[in-house]
Motif scaffolding. Structure first.
Motif, mmCIF file in Angstrom:
data_model
loop_
_atom_site.group_PDB
_atom_site.id
_atom_site.type_symbol
_atom_site.label_atom_id
_atom_site.label_comp_id
_atom_site.label_asym_id
_atom_site.label_seq_id
_atom_site.Cartn_x
_atom_site.Cartn_y
_atom_site.Cartn_z
ATOM 1 N N LEU A 183 -2.609 0.688 -4.690
ATOM 2 C CA LEU A 183 -2.850 -0.546 -3.606
ATOM 3 C C LEU A 183 -2.430 -1.851 -4.653
ATOM 4 O O LEU A 183 -3.146 -2.180 -5.633
ATOM 5 N N ILE A 240 -10.989 5.277 -3.899
ATOM 6 C CA ILE A 240 -9.469 5.618 -3.580
ATOM 7 C C ILE A 240 -9.127 6.668 -4.168
ATOM 8 O O ILE A 240 -9.369 7.100 -5.644
ATOM 9 N N LEU A 266 -1.829 5.668 0.413
ATOM 10 C CA LEU A 266 -3.323 5.442 -0.002
ATOM 11 C C LEU A 266 -4.383 6.167 0.638
ATOM 12 O O LEU A 266 -4.230 6.618 1.864
ATOM 13 N N VAL A 291 0.841 -1.051 -0.126
ATOM 14 C CA VAL A 291 0.077 -0.098 0.077
ATOM 15 C C VAL A 291 0.754 1.249 -0.025
ATOM 16 O O VAL A 291 1.698 1.480 0.760
ATOM 17 N N THR A 320 -5.822 -0.367 -7.544
ATOM 18 C CA THR A 320 -6.283 0.864 -7.152
ATOM 19 C C THR A 320 -7.616 1.324 -8.115
ATOM 20 O O THR A 320 -8.385 1.940 -7.544
ATOM 21 N N ILE A 348 -8.342 -3.365 0.234
ATOM 22 C CA ILE A 348 -7.385 -4.770 -0.001
ATOM 23 C C ILE A 348 -8.410 -5.640 -0.589
ATOM 24 O O ILE A 348 -7.903 -6.439 -1.334
#
Length: 537
Positions: free
Chosen positions: A66, A61, A10, A7, A74, A51
């Protein structure tokens, strides 16, 4: 070790502008156990959902990257995310009763996960169901596969969820509060089992928890979150022995496992007869007919207890020991197979539902899950006054005045009366549930794990409130709790149950300082955080 999850800076924001995760960076290595701790609203679950690719439609996001198992999630499509769920990432949710379908047998639900992972139904699915249930430590897997979730204990239901998570043979398991509703010995067995699976299969494990004791005992690395950001991370020994951030120090101070146990409460002298009395109570349930298996299950055997006004009796024991059955019998929701139940000197054992109903004004239940206990369509006002309306005791201005007094008694603003449960935190919902239980001015409250779903700092506020109410109103409590640290600081008397039988009973001081049973010593030894304390010493 290669990073299975990576990550990078984020940020996750919700439609109304709330930034739930703010420029967070972290990694999870293959075979590593990482624990994320923090209070409600810190962003733990939002990170886990990102996740998993399970963010709600109102969340996006907004920045950063990610990566999971080499895939950039992502801005991935739902089809790409679905391809990873179950196969690369398995989830063990928090609440097994909410997560399992109550209308399907356990075996059918494990089969669904296996069929999704394999792509179609296959001849060996029944054998794989039994094998998975055995792998997660469920005894009599053939019988359990034929039962419904409500017929299993909390620990067994949690093991079923682990079996479902393992069905796709994932490389990462995300365990979201996997033991918050479990007794300490069952909690230890579940965590031991997850640790063994991580070791044997090389699986990575991400534990989301508010229990700092669990995190420090079980993780290779601990990450502390506050308001969407990482405030501290490191090895458990470093976090406990030399915390760098004020928030981490506050979490440690609020955790029962690391707090100094206060002087045990002295039991009030019984100047009146017991308000609740169970005499030699037994309860036997019929089981589904399976060849070679017992036809009945003895949930309680020869249970006797007394609760006096102003006293708190705690009932502790493993999942399936008969604690909840004892509460249901006391409430008149179950009839005992043997023995007698007395409430305020009246034998209530054989009362019908109609005859028992007037007594419900005198005893009330505060349930374990504050969100499940409140009707999501009711405002706080409607929830609090529901008992008064049900019994036809008040209406009009008197009803509104009673609601204002009750919400003030549990230290919530009167303005909250117009809110819905989803607009409240877990601790605030539990206060509303307590206010509702107090509406009929009961003499006895039955507390079924009243703080297990709450953060440690919120737990402390709820317990202080309950003690204040006991001092002011002389209410008696029967507390069912798996958290022995809570019991040590809250109860006067302790009753230890195992397999439906009383192992020992006595004052808090005697039970915790001079236990006579190996089983009681095992319960006390299983309190989370003790391994971390020993390592840091």
């Amino acid at each position: 070790m290669n990073a299975l999850v990576d990550v990078r800076q984020l940020s996750v924001s919700y439609r109304h502008g709330n930034l739930a995760v703010n420029q967070l960076s972290m990694t999870i290595a293959q075979g590593e156990t990482l624990a994320i701790v923090g209070e409600s609203g810190s962003g733990k679950s939002t990170l886990a959902n990102a996740i998993l690719g399970l963010l709600p439609g109102s969340a996006t996001i907004s920045a950063g990257e990610l990566w999971v198992d080499g895939n950039d999630l992502t801005h991935a499509s739902e089809r790409q995310r679905r391809g990873l769920r179950g196969r690369a990432i398995g989830l063990v949710p928090q609440d097994p009763m909410v997560s399992l379908n109550p209308t399907l047998r356990v075996g059918q639900q494990v089969a669904e996960a296996l069929i999704l992972a394999k792509g179609k139904r296959y001849p060996g699915v029944d054998a794989d169901i039994v094998e998975l249930l055995q792998q997660v430590g469920i005894a009599k897997p053939v019988l359990r596969a034929r039962q419904y979730p409500h017929e299993l204990s909390g620990g067994m239901r949690q093991r079923v969820l682990i079996a479902i998570a393992l069905a796709g043979n994932p490389r990462l398991i995300i365990a979201d509060e996997p033991t918050s509703a479990l007794d300490v010995t069952v909690q230890r067995k579940i965590l031991d089992h997850l640790k063994r699976l991580v070791s044997e299969r090389g699986i990575s494990l991400l534990i989301i928890t508010h229990d700092l004791g669990v995190a420090l005992d079980r993780a290779d690395r601990v990450l502390v979150m506050q308001q969407g950001q990482v405030v501290e991370q490191g090895a458990p020994r470093q976090i406990l022995g030399a915390p760098q951030h004020d928030y981490t120090r506050a979490l440690i101070a609020a955790a029962p496992a690391f707090a100094t146990r206060r002087q045990p409460l002295a039991r009030p002298a019984p100047t009146q007869p017991p308000i609740l009395q169970l005499q030699n109570v037994g309860k036997t349930f019929a089981l589904p007919k399976v060849k070679g298996e017992d036809a009945t299950f003895v949930a309680l055997e020869d249970l006797s207890l007394q609760v006096y006004p102003g006293q708190t009796l705690a009932i502790v024991g493993e999942s399936g020991s008969g604690k909840s059955t004892a509460l249901r019998i006391a409430l008149g929701l179950e009839k005992p197979s043997r023995g007698r139940v007395w409430f305020e000197q009246q034998d209530v054992t054989d009362l019908s539902w109609r005859d028992f109903r007037p007594l419900r004004q005198r005893l009330q239940l505060v349930q374990q899950n504050p969100f499940a206990a409140l009707d999501p369509r009711f405002t706080v006002f409607d929830s609090i006054v529901e008992p008064l309306v049900s019994f036809g005791l008040l209406k009009g201005p008197a009803l509104e005045q009673a609601a204002r007094e009750l919400i003030s008694r549990v230290h919530l603003p009167v303005s909250f009366l117009d809110r819905l449960p989803r607009e409240l935190s877990g601790g605030q919902c539990q206060r509303v549930a307590i206010a509702r239980a107090l509406a009929l001015k009961p003499d006895l409250l039955l507390l079924d794990e009243p703080v297990s779903a709450l953060d440690v700092s919120v737990q402390a506020h709820i317990l202080e409130l309950l003690q204040e109410l006991q001092r002011d109103m002389g209410i008696a409590y029967v507390l069912v709790s798996h958290d022995l640290s809570v019991v040590a600081n809250f109860a006067h008397e302790v009753l230890v149950l195992r397999n439906g039988r009383v192992v020992e009973q006595g004052s808090v001081e005697r039970i915790f300082n001079r236990p006579t049973s190996d089983y009681t010593r095992e319960l006390i030894g299983a309190i989370p955080g003790q391994h971390a304390i020993a390592s840091a010493a």
